[in-house]
Design a protein around this motif. Structure first.
Motif, PDB file in Angstrom:
ATOM      1  N   SER A 107      -0.483  11.603  -4.866  1.00 19.02           N
ATOM      2  CA  SER A 107      -1.604  12.539  -4.701  1.00 19.02           C
ATOM      3  C   SER A 107      -2.215  12.383  -3.319  1.00 19.02           C
ATOM      4  O   SER A 107      -2.102  11.329  -2.692  1.00 19.02           O
ATOM      5  CB  SER A 107      -2.660  12.263  -5.774  1.00 19.02           C
ATOM      6  N   PRO A 108      -2.877  13.435  -2.837  1.00 19.94           N
ATOM      7  CA  PRO A 108      -3.464  13.363  -1.490  1.00 19.94           C
ATOM      8  C   PRO A 108      -4.606  12.348  -1.422  1.00 19.94           C
ATOM      9  O   PRO A 108      -5.200  12.001  -2.441  1.00 19.94           O
ATOM     10  CB  PRO A 108      -3.985  14.781  -1.254  1.00 19.94           C
ATOM     11  N   ARG A 109      -4.911  11.906  -0.223  1.00 19.74           N
ATOM     12  CA  ARG A 109      -6.056  11.040   0.003  1.00 19.74           C
ATOM     13  C   ARG A 109      -7.069  11.768   0.888  1.00 19.74           C
ATOM     14  O   ARG A 109      -6.709  12.706   1.608  1.00 19.74           O
ATOM     15  CB  ARG A 109      -5.624   9.724   0.681  1.00 19.74           C
ATOM     16  N   LEU A 110      -8.308  11.331   0.820  1.00 17.90           N
ATOM     17  CA  LEU A 110      -9.345  11.914   1.674  1.00 17.90           C
ATOM     18  C   LEU A 110      -9.049  11.591   3.135  1.00 17.90           C
ATOM     19  O   LEU A 110      -8.521  10.528   3.459  1.00 17.90           O
ATOM     20  CB  LEU A 110     -10.716  11.353   1.293  1.00 17.90           C
ATOM     21  N   ALA A 111      -9.408  12.524   4.013  1.00 16.60           N
ATOM     22  CA  ALA A 111      -9.245  12.295   5.446  1.00 16.60           C
ATOM     23  C   ALA A 111     -10.289  11.281   5.931  1.00 16.60           C
ATOM     24  O   ALA A 111     -11.346  11.115   5.317  1.00 16.60           O
ATOM     25  CB  ALA A 111      -9.389  13.607   6.209  1.00 16.60           C
ATOM     26  N   TYR A 112      -9.970  10.621   7.013  1.00 18.62           N
ATOM     27  CA  TYR A 112     -10.873   9.617   7.597  1.00 18.62           C
ATOM     28  C   TYR A 112     -12.302  10.147   7.724  1.00 18.62           C
ATOM     29  O   TYR A 112     -13.262   9.474   7.346  1.00 18.62           O
ATOM     30  CB  TYR A 112     -10.310   9.211   8.966  1.00 18.62           C
ATOM     31  N   TYR A 149      -9.721  -3.765  -1.300  1.00 19.46           N
ATOM     32  CA  TYR A 149      -8.614  -3.331  -0.428  1.00 19.46           C
ATOM     33  C   TYR A 149      -9.084  -3.298   1.032  1.00 19.46           C
ATOM     34  O   TYR A 149      -8.339  -3.678   1.947  1.00 19.46           O
ATOM     35  CB  TYR A 149      -8.109  -1.931  -0.805  1.00 19.46           C
ATOM     36  N   PHE A 201       0.794  -1.234   0.000  1.00 23.35           N
ATOM     37  CA  PHE A 201       0.000   0.000   0.000  1.00 23.35           C
ATOM     38  C   PHE A 201       0.825   1.282   0.000  1.00 23.35           C
ATOM     39  O   PHE A 201       0.625   2.146  -0.832  1.00 23.35           O
ATOM     40  CB  PHE A 201      -0.946   0.023   1.209  1.00 23.35           C
ATOM     41  N   LEU A 255      -7.954  15.847  -5.285  1.00 26.80           N
ATOM     42  CA  LEU A 255      -7.394  14.499  -5.255  1.00 26.80           C
ATOM     43  C   LEU A 255      -6.440  14.228  -6.414  1.00 26.80           C
ATOM     44  O   LEU A 255      -5.592  13.339  -6.331  1.00 26.80           O
ATOM     45  CB  LEU A 255      -8.525  13.461  -5.291  1.00 26.80           C
ATOM     46  N   LEU A 295     -13.381  -1.827  -6.236  1.00 21.22           N
ATOM     47  CA  LEU A 295     -11.945  -2.111  -6.080  1.00 21.22           C
ATOM     48  C   LEU A 295     -11.498  -1.781  -4.663  1.00 21.22           C
ATOM     49  O   LEU A 295     -10.810  -2.572  -4.006  1.00 21.22           O
ATOM     50  CB  LEU A 295     -11.130  -1.213  -7.014  1.00 21.22           C
ATOM     51  N   GLY A 350      -9.255  -6.031  -7.322  1.00 18.75           N
ATOM     52  CA  GLY A 350      -8.537  -5.388  -6.212  1.00 18.75           C
ATOM     53  C   GLY A 350      -7.521  -6.327  -5.590  1.00 18.75           C
ATOM     54  O   GLY A 350      -6.372  -5.945  -5.338  1.00 18.75           O
ATOM     55  N   ARG A 374     -17.169   5.092   0.317  1.00 18.45           N
ATOM     56  CA  ARG A 374     -17.603   5.697   1.573  1.00 18.45           C
ATOM     57  C   ARG A 374     -18.018   4.572   2.512  1.00 18.45           C
ATOM     58  O   ARG A 374     -18.535   3.535   2.069  1.00 18.45           O
ATOM     59  CB  ARG A 374     -18.770   6.660   1.348  1.00 18.45           C
ATOM     60  N   VAL A 375     -17.810   4.765   3.801  1.00 14.37           N
ATOM     61  CA  VAL A 375     -18.040   3.729   4.803  1.00 14.37           C
ATOM     62  C   VAL A 375     -18.960   4.286   5.886  1.00 14.37           C
ATOM     63  O   VAL A 375     -18.671   5.336   6.462  1.00 14.37           O
ATOM     64  CB  VAL A 375     -16.701   3.283   5.433  1.00 14.37           C
ATOM     65  N   TYR A 386      -8.310   2.213   7.561  1.00 13.79           N
ATOM     66  CA  TYR A 386      -8.490   3.227   6.512  1.00 13.79           C
ATOM     67  C   TYR A 386      -7.153   3.862   6.116  1.00 13.79           C
ATOM     68  O   TYR A 386      -6.875   4.056   4.923  1.00 13.79           O
ATOM     69  CB  TYR A 386      -9.488   4.300   6.928  1.00 13.79           C
ATOM     70  N   VAL A 418     -14.584  10.171   4.720  1.00 15.17           N
ATOM     71  CA  VAL A 418     -14.933   8.874   4.128  1.00 15.17           C
ATOM     72  C   VAL A 418     -15.804   8.044   5.070  1.00 15.17           C
ATOM     73  O   VAL A 418     -16.723   7.352   4.634  1.00 15.17           O
ATOM     74  CB  VAL A 418     -13.633   8.099   3.781  1.00 15.17           C
ATOM     75  N   VAL A 419     -15.502   8.090   6.357  1.00 10.32           N
ATOM     76  CA  VAL A 419     -16.157   7.216   7.330  1.00 10.32           C
ATOM     77  C   VAL A 419     -17.102   8.031   8.206  1.00 10.32           C
ATOM     78  O   VAL A 419     -16.696   9.027   8.805  1.00 10.32           O
ATOM     79  CB  VAL A 419     -15.106   6.513   8.219  1.00 10.32           C
ATOM     80  N   THR A 420     -18.376   7.617   8.242  1.00 13.33           N
ATOM     81  CA  THR A 420     -19.339   8.230   9.158  1.00 13.33           C
ATOM     82  C   THR A 420     -19.897   7.142  10.067  1.00 13.33           C
ATOM     83  O   THR A 420     -19.845   5.952   9.737  1.00 13.33           O
ATOM     84  CB  THR A 420     -20.498   8.902   8.406  1.00 13.33           C
ATOM     85  N   THR A 421     -20.406   7.546  11.213  1.00 14.23           N
ATOM     86  CA  THR A 421     -20.914   6.585  12.190  1.00 14.23           C
ATOM     87  C   THR A 421     -22.369   6.909  12.490  1.00 14.23           C
ATOM     88  O   THR A 421     -22.729   8.079  12.671  1.00 14.23           O
ATOM     89  CB  THR A 421     -20.077   6.647  13.478  1.00 14.23           C
ATOM     90  N   VAL A 422     -23.203   5.860  12.491  1.00 19.14           N
ATOM     91  CA  VAL A 422     -24.621   6.061  12.851  1.00 19.14           C
ATOM     92  C   VAL A 422     -24.957   5.160  14.033  1.00 19.14           C
ATOM     93  O   VAL A 422     -24.266   4.192  14.313  1.00 19.14           O
ATOM     94  CB  VAL A 422     -25.584   5.754  11.681  1.00 19.14           C
ATOM     95  N   LEU A 437     -20.340   3.276   9.451  1.00 19.03           N
ATOM     96  CA  LEU A 437     -20.226   2.338  10.573  1.00 19.03           C
ATOM     97  C   LEU A 437     -21.532   2.367  11.358  1.00 19.03           C
ATOM     98  O   LEU A 437     -21.962   3.427  11.827  1.00 19.03           O
ATOM     99  CB  LEU A 437     -19.069   2.740  11.489  1.00 19.03           C
TER     100      LEU A 437
END
Lengths: 196, 196
Positions: A184-189, B132, A14, B100, B128, A131, B53-54, B37, A192-196, B56
């Motif tokens: 290249s940059p990646r999205l911040a946690y 990962y 990675f 990005l 993909l 993948g 997108r994730v 992540y 990308v990740v939300t919690t419900v 939780l």
């Protein structure tokens, strides 16, 4: 410290691995591709359906036909990569299902009798396997250059058939000079990740 | 001997890892998900579009709503897994593309102005990334249980919105008693790989 995977393996798969745009002349051997497949074949798919198929383009004649079907930006890379693989989904994977999923052989007829259902499932699961395959190439110490810029119907007609859906084309080899752009940059946690 | 990846890492990610159907009570922490992540975000996507997108599902109320949308065979697993994640594709990923993919900021308008094109690209590339992500869960020493048997429109309506396409739902945790069937067979190399 939350990961169990060895840091050197994290880097190989990675963090230090990159999509290569140039390659050295060093060939990619049949043994390497077999070793990659024998590792990544264990990656999970729904009902173990394993729909990924791989077409290795090794002859100069086939390479020439493929390069003509690549987008302008991808053609030079595909012309010079040591090995090029066409990844596709087998829409008739259900024929193998009784052997692949022996504890529920009815799955073939219960879930996959309709072609449209099979196509959706094959594309989703073969893309998951793509993948795994890209990471498997990296596990062999090689660089992958996956591409989606090509003439899909042309590739299907020239190299596959109506039962196979082309997914992507992957250049494979040892990275050459100036093989990549800066990372290249990646999205911040939190993006990308939300919690419900 | 064709692989460079350490054999223990090969076992952890592929050979000994299995899709778990039961889990222990041990929680999956926020730190573990962040570590997963932060590793898998480096996996390649076209134009670095990173559309995965994730969501939780951590609250008991949300878990209850989700379980009702799972297929009969999947509901008990999703009811009891320590953590459940909904993986989706962001069809509006192009909004982030200039950040990005900074060396070609025109990509947003040149390639992704049409919604249908974006949806196809988002689903392919997020799938993909789902591959990962599944391997990243294993890299954290956890078992993944990816599932596609659920009410897609229901999940979209209850947990997402029209700009997100649900791809799969993944149970995550330490494997419990009788967590899996015996390993099913895989296709032989020659059934999957052809050379032209």
């Amino acid at each position: 410290m939350s990961l169990v995977l060895d840091p050197a393996a994290q880097d190989l798969l990675f963090r230090e691995a990159r999509t290569a745009n140039t390659f050295t002349d060093e060939p990619v051997t049949e043994e390497q591709v077999q070793a990659i497949y024998d590792l990544v074949k264990y990656g999970p798919t729904a009902f173990n359906q394993s729909p990924l198929r791989v077409t290795l383009v090794r002859s100069p004649e086939a390479r020439e036909r493929l390069v003509k079907l690549m987008s302008e930006g991808n053609a030079p890379k595909t012309a010079t990569a040591p090995l090029v693989a066409i990844l596709s989904a087998d829409n008739e994977f259900h024929q193998e299902l009784p052997a692949l999923f022996p504890h529920f052989p009815q799955a073939k007829d219960a879930f996959f009798s309709e072609r449209a259902v099979r196509e959706n499932s094959a594309t989703l699961n073969a893309t998951l396997q793509a993948g795994y395959f890209i990471l498997g190439i990296r596990a062999a110490g090689l660089a992958a250059g996956p591409m989606t810029g090509f003439d899909y119907e042309g590739v299907r007609k020239e190299f596959l058939d109506d039962d196979h859906t082309p997914l992507m084309i992957v250049n494979i080899g040892k990275p050459g000079p100036d093989a990549w752009f800066p990372r290249s940059p990646r999205l911040a946690y939190d993006e990308v990740v939300t919690t419900v």
